[in-house]
Write a protein that holds these residues in place. Sequence first.
Motif, PDB file in Angstrom:
ATOM      1  N   UNK A 116       0.822  -1.213   0.000  1.00 25.25           N
ATOM      2  CA  UNK A 116       0.000   0.000   0.000  1.00 25.25           C
ATOM      3  C   UNK A 116       0.858   1.267   0.000  1.00 25.25           C
ATOM      4  N   UNK A 117       2.028   1.213   0.638  1.00 29.20           N
ATOM      5  CA  UNK A 117       2.884   2.402   0.680  1.00 29.20           C
ATOM      6  C   UNK A 117       3.472   2.727  -0.682  1.00 29.20           C
ATOM      7  N   UNK A 118       3.339   1.791  -1.647  1.00 33.79           N
ATOM      8  CA  UNK A 118       3.782   2.062  -3.016  1.00 33.79           C
ATOM      9  C   UNK A 118       2.969   3.159  -3.685  1.00 33.79           C
ATOM     10  N   UNK A 119       1.825   3.498  -3.112  1.00 34.71           N
ATOM     11  CA  UNK A 119       0.992   4.551  -3.692  1.00 34.71           C
ATOM     12  C   UNK A 119       1.269   5.909  -3.052  1.00 34.71           C
ATOM     13  N   UNK A 120       2.250   5.938  -2.164  1.00 32.40           N
ATOM     14  CA  UNK A 120       2.711   7.181  -1.551  1.00 32.40           C
ATOM     15  C   UNK A 120       4.174   7.388  -1.918  1.00 32.40           C
ATOM     16  N   UNK A 121       4.550   8.630  -2.226  1.00 33.50           N
ATOM     17  CA  UNK A 121       5.955   8.939  -2.434  1.00 33.50           C
ATOM     18  C   UNK A 121       6.614   9.232  -1.097  1.00 33.50           C
ATOM     19  N   UNK A 122       6.174  10.284  -0.454  1.00 37.41           N
ATOM     20  CA  UNK A 122       6.665  10.649   0.872  1.00 37.41           C
ATOM     21  C   UNK A 122       5.999   9.734   1.895  1.00 37.41           C
TER      22      UNK A 122
ATOM     23  N   UNK B 116      13.882   1.826  -5.442  1.00 44.58           N
ATOM     24  CA  UNK B 116      14.289   2.614  -6.594  1.00 44.58           C
ATOM     25  C   UNK B 116      15.680   3.185  -6.420  1.00 44.58           C
ATOM     26  N   UNK B 117      16.214   3.718  -7.496  1.00 48.76           N
ATOM     27  CA  UNK B 117      17.559   4.289  -7.487  1.00 48.76           C
ATOM     28  C   UNK B 117      17.549   5.799  -7.350  1.00 48.76           C
ATOM     29  N   UNK B 118      16.367   6.417  -7.417  1.00 47.85           N
ATOM     30  CA  UNK B 118      16.261   7.877  -7.360  1.00 47.85           C
ATOM     31  C   UNK B 118      15.906   8.284  -5.935  1.00 47.85           C
ATOM     32  N   UNK B 119      16.655   9.225  -5.381  1.00 52.70           N
ATOM     33  CA  UNK B 119      16.393   9.708  -4.022  1.00 52.70           C
ATOM     34  C   UNK B 119      15.462  10.920  -4.083  1.00 52.70           C
ATOM     35  N   UNK B 120      14.419  10.991  -3.245  1.00 56.08           N
ATOM     36  CA  UNK B 120      13.989   9.968  -2.285  1.00 56.08           C
ATOM     37  C   UNK B 120      13.046   8.928  -2.892  1.00 56.08           C
ATOM     38  N   UNK B 121      12.394   9.273  -4.038  1.00 53.75           N
ATOM     39  CA  UNK B 121      11.479   8.332  -4.675  1.00 53.75           C
ATOM     40  C   UNK B 121      11.247   8.749  -6.111  1.00 53.75           C
ATOM     41  N   UNK B 122      10.769   7.806  -6.917  1.00 60.07           N
ATOM     42  CA  UNK B 122      10.313   8.123  -8.266  1.00 60.07           C
ATOM     43  C   UNK B 122       9.077   7.291  -8.558  1.00 60.07           C
TER      44      UNK B 122
ATOM     45  N   UNK C  74       5.050   4.036  -6.723  1.00 60.86           N
ATOM     46  CA  UNK C  74       6.288   4.692  -6.336  1.00 60.86           C
ATOM     47  C   UNK C  74       7.356   3.659  -5.993  1.00 60.86           C
ATOM     48  N   UNK C  75       8.596   4.032  -6.275  1.00 60.41           N
ATOM     49  CA  UNK C  75       9.763   3.255  -5.880  1.00 60.41           C
ATOM     50  C   UNK C  75      10.597   4.136  -4.952  1.00 60.41           C
ATOM     51  N   UNK C  76      11.084   3.558  -3.863  1.00 54.62           N
ATOM     52  CA  UNK C  76      11.706   4.345  -2.802  1.00 54.62           C
ATOM     53  C   UNK C  76      13.183   4.009  -2.653  1.00 54.62           C
ATOM     54  N   UNK C  77      13.968   5.041  -2.457  1.00 49.55           N
ATOM     55  CA  UNK C  77      15.403   4.889  -2.271  1.00 49.55           C
ATOM     56  C   UNK C  77      15.688   4.391  -0.853  1.00 49.55           C
ATOM     57  N   UNK C  78      16.647   3.477  -0.725  1.00 47.99           N
ATOM     58  CA  UNK C  78      16.939   2.880   0.572  1.00 47.99           C
ATOM     59  C   UNK C  78      17.321   3.889   1.641  1.00 47.99           C
ATOM     60  N   UNK C  79      18.134   4.882   1.280  1.00 48.52           N
ATOM     61  CA  UNK C  79      18.542   5.874   2.281  1.00 48.52           C
ATOM     62  C   UNK C  79      17.350   6.692   2.748  1.00 48.52           C
ATOM     63  N   UNK C  80      16.441   7.011   1.834  1.00 44.73           N
ATOM     64  CA  UNK C  80      15.255   7.781   2.215  1.00 44.73           C
ATOM     65  C   UNK C  80      14.375   6.985   3.173  1.00 44.73           C
ATOM     66  N   UNK C  81      14.256   5.678   2.933  1.00 48.74           N
ATOM     67  CA  UNK C  81      13.442   4.841   3.820  1.00 48.74           C
ATOM     68  C   UNK C  81      13.989   4.902   5.233  1.00 48.74           C
TER      69      UNK C  81
END
Length: 324
Positions: free
Chosen positions: A211-217, A242-248, A255-262
């Motif tokens: 479900x969090x895939x539908x949120x960027x932040x 994802x490879x884009x910080x913080x998400x793309x 949405x795909x989330x960058x590991x550091x942002x998580x």
Amino acid sequence: MSKDRMSASRRLDVALALVSQGDYIAAIDVARAALAADSEWDEAHFSLGDMYERAGEHENAIEAFRQYLMLDPADRMGAEVRLTLLGATALRDRLPPDYVRALFDDYAPRFEISLRDRLAYRGPELLFEAIRAHLPNMPRPLEALDLGCGTGLVAEVLAGYVDAIDGIDLSPRMINRARAKGLYRTLIAGDITDIPSEIGSDYSLVIAADVLNYLGDLAPALRAAHARMKPGGLIVFSLEEGDVFPFDLGPGQRFRHHGRAIGEWLTECGFDLVSDAMGVLRQEKGNPVEGRILVARASDAFVHMAGDLIMPVDPDQAAGQTLH
């Protein structure tokens, strides 16, 4: 329905049939004829945009999607998402809630067949495996909150392991499907970033399956979850990396989330990472879609669970595990 709308509807049906045959140029001509009959039909503008995009006419697609948004600012069909993927508008921090609600209301009758039989979806099972070892040591009664509960697949997996489970989902039709299973104590149609007062508090376990895939932040949803949890409670959730910080935004409109942002969101919202593993969430077009399965602990206080103290782990050690 006006005479013009009726005429437009017949023409759009023909256009959509041509799309199914792969004849996008002919479909565009018929869709434009539909709009000549009723230029204020938002759905026809959206469909025309989709046809232009399929035909590779991106500038025309952008214009058609923008026309749709002028007629439906709530964006029930997700034109803004399509414009984002076309590079015509800035990336927002979440998908439009009205679009997500309408998408899953429409999807509800075939949701489980599509996920289980066609996509081999295993999200709930992977989340359960990630927390299985913690469940026997968690204090009773063990109450869980299912964020984005959908039709209740998580409750089916957790049945017998928790004493009560509540659910929240944007889609009322999904909620109705979940309610029919009789597994939830409370079910509410609402937004997981602003959880209604009807949902309780002091949960020991919070689950968010796909479900969090539908949120960027992720911060608003994580903060809302933390506010409803016992100190030391566990949250387990799945994400696509994802490879884009913080998400793309990926081509599948998730949405795909960058590991550091998580990691930064978890810390900001009061969680300590417990585990971080990779697993195949589903299949798409015959290809496995890998996701991250994360478990984190609400860090207001350390909690003894039947003599076991759950301590935060080193993120470098937690990462790289694989769930099967």
